[in-house]
Design a protein around this motif. Structure first.
Motif, PDB file in Angstrom:
ATOM      1  N   GLU A  95       1.169   1.841 -29.502  1.00 34.66           N
ATOM      2  CA  GLU A  95       2.099   0.739 -29.360  1.00 34.66           C
ATOM      3  C   GLU A  95       1.284  -0.529 -29.085  1.00 34.66           C
ATOM      4  N   PHE A 124       1.361  -3.003 -27.112  1.00 33.29           N
ATOM      5  CA  PHE A 124       1.103  -3.517 -25.761  1.00 33.29           C
ATOM      6  C   PHE A 124      -0.043  -2.799 -25.047  1.00 33.29           C
ATOM      7  N   TRP A 125      -0.405  -1.585 -25.483  1.00 34.04           N
ATOM      8  CA  TRP A 125      -1.418  -0.811 -24.766  1.00 34.04           C
ATOM      9  C   TRP A 125      -2.791  -1.473 -24.738  1.00 34.04           C
ATOM     10  N   GLU A 152      -3.612  -4.595 -24.873  1.00 35.46           N
ATOM     11  CA  GLU A 152      -3.513  -5.755 -23.978  1.00 35.46           C
ATOM     12  C   GLU A 152      -3.486  -5.315 -22.514  1.00 35.46           C
ATOM     13  N   LEU A 153      -2.734  -4.275 -22.240  1.00 31.52           N
ATOM     14  CA  LEU A 153      -2.620  -3.768 -20.872  1.00 31.52           C
ATOM     15  C   LEU A 153      -3.976  -3.311 -20.342  1.00 31.52           C
ATOM     16  N   ASN A 178      -6.346  -6.291 -19.801  1.00 36.47           N
ATOM     17  CA  ASN A 178      -6.025  -7.013 -18.559  1.00 36.47           C
ATOM     18  C   ASN A 178      -6.548  -6.272 -17.336  1.00 36.47           C
TER      19      ASN A 178
END
Length: 80
Positions: free
Chosen positions: A39, A41-42, A44-45, A48
């Motif tokens: 997915e 968002f992973w 980026e997560l 971060n």
């Protein structure tokens, strides 16, 4: 742990082992080369997470939960 989390974890470990900064783009590049889809968002997560901590720090402290328990007191009850 989901396949996406595991794939991003491995990508971060690969980058950290090579002393390369962990960024979302670099995680995506490793995942693409590995033909693993996650997915969006992973990466980026994970990127971060590694802005404030290095992979080496996280691995070195993986077993550290918190302060050591106080000495003394009652012993825990035995399991039945």
């Amino acid at each position: 742990m989901s396949q996406s989390e595991l794939a991003c974890s491995y990508a971060a470990l690969i980058l950290g082992d090579d002393n390369v900064p962990v960024t979302a783009d670099k995680i995506r590049a490793i995942l693409k080369a590995s033909k693993v889809e996650v997915e969006p968002f992973w990466p980026e997560l994970f990127a971060n997470l590694f802005k404030s901590r290095s992979v080496a720090d996280l691995v070195a402290n993986a077993g550290a939960v918190g302060a050591a328990p106080a000495t003394g007191g009652a012993a825990p009850a035995a399991a039945a």
